[in-house]
Design an enzyme around this catalytic site. Structure first.
Site, mmCIF file in Angstrom:
data_model
loop_
_atom_site.group_PDB
_atom_site.id
_atom_site.type_symbol
_atom_site.label_atom_id
_atom_site.label_comp_id
_atom_site.label_asym_id
_atom_site.label_seq_id
_atom_site.Cartn_x
_atom_site.Cartn_y
_atom_site.Cartn_z
ATOM 1 N N LYS A 12 0.842 -1.191 0.000
ATOM 2 C CA LYS A 12 0.000 0.000 0.000
ATOM 3 C C LYS A 12 0.880 1.244 0.000
ATOM 4 O O LYS A 12 1.911 1.266 0.670
ATOM 5 C CB LYS A 12 -0.889 -0.007 1.239
ATOM 6 C CG LYS A 12 -1.834 -1.208 1.268
ATOM 7 C CD LYS A 12 -2.364 -1.464 2.662
ATOM 8 C CE LYS A 12 -3.188 -2.751 2.672
ATOM 9 N NZ LYS A 12 -3.466 -3.212 4.041
ATOM 10 N N ARG A 50 -2.748 -7.645 14.018
ATOM 11 C CA ARG A 50 -1.752 -6.701 14.548
ATOM 12 C C ARG A 50 -2.264 -5.291 14.323
ATOM 13 O O ARG A 50 -3.277 -5.100 13.646
ATOM 14 C CB ARG A 50 -0.440 -6.866 13.761
ATOM 15 C CG ARG A 50 -0.673 -6.637 12.275
ATOM 16 C CD ARG A 50 0.576 -6.411 11.458
ATOM 17 N NE ARG A 50 0.229 -5.824 10.178
ATOM 18 C CZ ARG A 50 -0.066 -6.509 9.079
ATOM 19 N NH1 ARG A 50 -0.044 -7.812 9.096
ATOM 20 N NH2 ARG A 50 -0.380 -5.893 7.967
#
Lengths: 77, 454
Positions: B237, B293
């Site tokens: 990303k 996470r």
């Protein structure tokens, strides 16, 4: 004697992959543009190529060890 | 048993982010570092620092024994793994717990279950979350062609144990698949020691939309709305937004509700993200995976909700029941984050580690980073320098503010991806929200990123 210097800081590898043989051994001929090792910099692998022809003498930097830019990686006789 | 002293088993900007969250809660901090990271910002900010090994991550940040021993020796009562490194390693979470410390994250069993693509998909289906048509379980290479007939082409071949885009191949035809499946198996075996494969139909030109969730491990869970992360290069990303633009309200609700249902179904503890592919033309979404996470792009969610996700993780890990209720979590305005990497965007994004010769950050801007003047970026880790985050009442306003902020920031001595983000912020396709996960690479290949005339 000609030194091949590291173009970048990173981790230097003698071999294309952990199980493979080193790119060059003592006595091997080296032509301009031949890959003699890999530098891993920020998770990217960059080929280290000879800029002069000669006979491979030895790796000066250890396999899978950290190197600085400009450090001698290998020597040609 | 709130956390008193936190060990940070990570580096870079996320270590700084975790220290700040810990400090806001009055928790003392111990920063782990490799020999190459002794001068990093997180070491300077933490109350204490401990060297966990040599520069190579495999011998330091990825060395479970060394990290757990350091955490225990430091007298910390909890370990925050950050993202990457050991963050989604169930063996690490287990070793931390066996050493008598709190792992800031879900249980080892949850990490194991959600980290296995097949097991995660089974859990998602069971919770009523839509999934991409695919093999019902792990398969061996020889079964691939027969199974693909039922799924429909094109199909994606993945390593059942894989992650981060590794080992993924796309087959358009049965011939492709017969050729690619053995390669995928060999690569999966080499990378993960597990040659199990997994097949899935390819959704053409999907958007990547993900939902942030929080749970307390007792079955209580909430969502913090969604993020849009479709601008990717090599499956990484580069630009993230919250909320996702142009999503019909009913779709947003169904998407976020499905994420909460899954989080509740697995008794999720801590912060997690459920990732989806969104087919905008069909207005359909499909579960792809869950990340157990805190994520790199968590700040955009913090900007629209006003929550401090890392502080919430620490409070939950300290044993508090879910500190926020769904009705108190609201979405205000629009946030964008861009990742500033030490890479030269005009040289195929070649990494460019160097010394920070100067640093100027515009007033009032959120820049989550680990830089200071004179800091030498080590070459041994990833190239993320920091994340620039803006928040505005509208998406158009956020894009304009991002462009202005990018022009005002100066990081001297390094090549960075700032020029890429300036070009994206000026692009009509980005402004129109007319993009998907397969958009950025062709855009770059077409020469849309041009060096600016000096």
């Amino acid at each position: 004697m000609t030194d091949i210097l590291s173009p970048l800081p990173g981790t230097f590898y003698h071999k294309p992959s952990p199980d493979a043989a080193p790119f060059r051994a003592a006595g091997d001929a080296v032509a301009v543009g031949d890959t003699i090792g890999l530098i891993e910099v920020m998770k990217t692998f960059i080929e280290v190529q000879a800029e002069e022809a000669g006979t491979f003498a030895a790796y000066a930097a250890e396999d899978a060890g950290p190197v600085m830019a400009g450090e001698t990686l290998a020597t040609l006789a | 048993m709130a956390i008193q002293k936190l060990f940070i088993a990570n580096r870079g900007e996320i270590a700084v982010r975790i220290i700040r969250a810990a400090q806001s809660l009055g928790i003392r901090t111990v920063q782990a570092h490799s020999e190459a990271d002794a001068d990093m910002l997180a070491v300077r900010l933490a109350d204490e620092a401990i060297c966990v090994g040599p520069a190579q991550a495999a011998k330091s940040y990825l060395n479970i024994e060394a990290v757990v021993a350091a955490a225990k020796a430091s007298g910390a009562d909890a370990v925050h793994p950050g993202y990457g490194f050991l963050a989604e390693n169930a063996g690490f979470a287990r070793a931390v717990e066996e050493a008598g410390l709190i792992f800031v994250g879900p249980t080892p069993e949850t990490i194991e279950r959600m980290g296995d693509k097949v097991a995660a998909k089974v859990a998602a289906k069971a919770a009523g979350v839509p999934t991409v048509p695919g093999s019902d379980g792990r398969i061996v290479a020889a079964e691939a062609v027969a199974i693909a007939e039922a799924i429909g082409y094109p199909v994606m071949i993945k390593a059942a144990a894989g992650g981060g885009g590794r080992g993924i191949r796309i087959a358009e035809t049965p011939e492709d698949l017969a050729r690619l499946a053995p390669q995928a198996r060999a690569e999966a075996e080499a990378a993960f020691g597990d040659g199990g494969l997994y097949l899935e139909r390819v959704i053409r030109n999907p958007r990547h939309i993900e939902v942030q969730i929080l749970g307390d491990g007792t079955g209580a869970a909430v969502h913090c709305f969604e993020r849009e992360c479709s601008l990717q290069r090599r499956r990484q990303k580069v630009w993230e937004e919250a909320p996702a633009f142009g999503l019909p309200e009913a779709t947003r609700k169904a998407l976020c509700d499905s994420a909460v249902a899954l989080a509740k179904a697995v008794n999720y503890r801590g912060a997690g993200t459920i990732e989806y592919l969104y087919d905008a033309a069909a207005d359909d979404f499909f579960f792809i995976e869950m990340n157990t996470r805190i994520q790199v792009e968590h700040p955009v969610t913090e900007m629209i909700t006003g929550l401090d996700l890392v502080a919430l993780m620490l409070r939950i890990a300290g044993g508090e029941p879910l500190p926020v209720t769904q009705d108190r979590i609201t979405c205000t305005g629009h946030a964008i984050e861009v990742r500033l990497n030490a890479e030269d965007p005009f040289m195929q994004f070649l990494p460019f580690p160097g010394k920070v010769a100067g640093l100027k950050i515009p007033e009032g801007v959120r820049f989550d980073h680990f830089l200071y003047e004179g800091y030498q970026i080590p070459p041994f880790y990833d190239s993320l320098l920091g994340k620039l985050i803006v928040h505005a009442p509208t998406r158009a306003g956020a894009i304009a503010l991002m462009a202005e902020t990018l022009k005002g920031i100066e990081i001297a001595g390094l090549k960075t991806t700032i020029p890429l983000h300036l070009a994206l912020a000026a692009d009509p396709g980005v402004a129109a929200g007319d993009f998907h996960t397969q958009w950025l690479e062709p855009w770059l290949a077409a020469g849309n990123l041009k060096p600016r005339a000096a």
